[in-house]
Enzyme design. Sequence first.
Site, short mmCIF file in Angstrom:
data_model
loop_
_atom_site.label_atom_id
_atom_site.label_comp_id
_atom_site.label_asym_id
_atom_site.label_seq_id
_atom_site.Cartn_x
_atom_site.Cartn_y
_atom_site.Cartn_z
N GLU A 121 -5.13 4.41 -9.09
CA GLU A 121 -4.41 5.48 -9.79
C GLU A 121 -3.60 6.25 -8.75
O GLU A 121 -4.04 6.41 -7.61
CB GLU A 121 -5.37 6.49 -10.45
CG GLU A 121 -6.03 6.01 -11.71
CD GLU A 121 -7.33 5.29 -11.42
OE1 GLU A 121 -7.88 5.48 -10.31
OE2 GLU A 121 -7.80 4.54 -12.28
N TYR A 133 3.20 1.31 -3.01
CA TYR A 133 2.50 0.34 -3.87
C TYR A 133 3.50 -0.62 -4.53
O TYR A 133 3.25 -1.81 -4.60
CB TYR A 133 1.69 1.07 -4.95
CG TYR A 133 0.66 2.03 -4.41
CD1 TYR A 133 -0.09 1.70 -3.28
CD2 TYR A 133 0.43 3.26 -5.00
CE1 TYR A 133 -1.04 2.57 -2.77
CE2 TYR A 133 -0.52 4.14 -4.50
CZ TYR A 133 -1.23 3.81 -3.38
OH TYR A 133 -2.17 4.67 -2.88
C1 LIG Z 1 1.02 7.08 0.91
C2 LIG Z 1 0.63 6.76 2.35
C3 LIG Z 1 -0.78 6.15 2.39
C4 LIG Z 1 1.64 5.73 2.89
O1 LIG Z 1 1.24 5.35 4.20
P1 LIG Z 1 2.34 5.09 5.33
O2 LIG Z 1 1.63 4.53 6.51
O3 LIG Z 1 3.13 6.33 5.53
O4 LIG Z 1 3.23 3.98 4.62
P2 LIG Z 1 4.04 2.82 5.34
O5 LIG Z 1 4.64 3.32 6.61
O6 LIG Z 1 3.17 1.61 5.41
O7 LIG Z 1 5.22 2.63 4.28
C5 LIG Z 1 5.42 1.45 3.59
C6 LIG Z 1 6.52 1.68 2.58
O8 LIG Z 1 6.12 2.66 1.61
C7 LIG Z 1 7.23 3.51 1.28
N1 LIG Z 1 6.96 4.87 1.80
C8 LIG Z 1 5.86 5.28 2.43
N2 LIG Z 1 5.97 6.60 2.76
C9 LIG Z 1 7.20 6.99 2.31
C10 LIG Z 1 7.90 8.22 2.35
N3 LIG Z 1 7.38 9.31 2.94
N4 LIG Z 1 9.13 8.28 1.79
C11 LIG Z 1 9.67 7.19 1.20
N5 LIG Z 1 9.05 5.97 1.14
C12 LIG Z 1 7.82 5.90 1.68
C13 LIG Z 1 8.43 2.92 1.99
O9 LIG Z 1 8.98 1.96 1.11
C14 LIG Z 1 7.79 2.26 3.17
O10 LIG Z 1 8.53 1.21 3.72
P3 LIG Z 1 9.72 1.53 4.75
O11 LIG Z 1 9.20 2.53 5.77
O12 LIG Z 1 10.05 0.19 5.33
O13 LIG Z 1 10.83 2.11 3.92
C15 LIG Z 1 0.73 8.01 3.27
O14 LIG Z 1 2.00 8.59 3.12
C16 LIG Z 1 -0.33 9.06 2.94
O15 LIG Z 1 -1.44 8.99 3.42
N6 LIG Z 1 0.05 10.05 2.11
C17 LIG Z 1 -0.86 11.17 1.77
C18 LIG Z 1 -2.07 10.69 1.00
C19 LIG Z 1 -1.68 9.91 -0.24
O16 LIG Z 1 -0.80 10.31 -1.01
N7 LIG Z 1 -2.38 8.77 -0.46
C20 LIG Z 1 -2.17 7.93 -1.62
C21 LIG Z 1 -2.93 8.48 -2.79
S1 LIG Z 1 -2.66 7.47 -4.25
#
Ligand SMILES: CC(C)(COP(=O)(O)OP(=O)(O)OC[C@H]1O[C@@H](n2cnc3c(N)ncnc32)[C@H](O)[C@@H]1OP(=O)(O)O)[C@@H](O)C(=O)NCCC(=O)NCCS
Length: 165
Positions: A121, A133
């Site tokens: 979710e 995702y």
């Molecule tokens: C969501 C989360 C886990 C993503 O982890 P991350 O290590 O930053 O993600 P990645 O670097 O692997 O990103 C992979 C892709 O996701 C998308 N993405 C991730 N963060 C993004 C951002 N801040 N803005 C836009 N796209 C984003 C992009 O498509 C990215 O690919 P790209 O960098 O080549 O464009 C991280 O931002 C986080 O921990 N957020 C706070 C907690 C949270 O919301 N968890 C999920 C709950 S459902």
Amino acid sequence: MSAVLKPPNAQPPLEAQLEAMTGEWLEAVAHVEQSAYDHPWSAGNFNDSVKAGYHAQMLTAGVAPAAQLIGYFVAMRGVDEVHLLNITVAPAYQRQGWGHVMLDALTLWARGQGAQWLWLEVRLSNVHAKTLYERYGFREVGLRRNYYPAFAGQREDAIVMSFAL
Ligand SMILES: CC(C)(COP(=O)(O)OP(=O)(O)OC[C@H]1O[C@@H](n2cnc3c(N)ncnc32)[C@H](O)[C@@H]1OP(=O)(O)O)[C@@H](O)C(=O)NCCC(=O)NCCS
């Protein structure tokens, strides 16, 4: 499992390893959790997850006592599916590919468990996570109304997403 990723700002590549979440990390995990969410899990939620035998893994870099916590995820095995309950990258390490690395680790484990689906979710407003995702291959399959707590006693809908393993 270990992974090496190059941060975008010309810093040296960071080598990380995946390890099981254990009691001595709970304080650090809860600290990252608070920095990453408006409505974080408590240390007790993580403790309960570990005790319940959920698949709780951390990405760390370096060695104790200087090890850093990059991120973590918690997943629960179902009948033919694995349910992702929490995935978080510490703010300083976001947007460097670590979220993708953890989804790879989760996928590998779930396949090894014989699962056919990943489920999760995500808050309607969490566009960044939803983008991660979708780019990974998850598809939107439903909506759970008022699933998450929100500010001022309000609730927020969750989008349900699934990924065929
Ligand atoms: C969501 C989360 C886990 C993503 O982890 P991350 O290590 O930053 O993600 P990645 O670097 O692997 O990103 C992979 C892709 O996701 C998308 N993405 C991730 N963060 C993004 C951002 N801040 N803005 C836009 N796209 C984003 C992009 O498509 C990215 O690919 P790209 O960098 O080549 O464009 C991280 O931002 C986080 O921990 N957020 C706070 C907690 C949270 O919301 N968890 C999920 C709950 S459902």
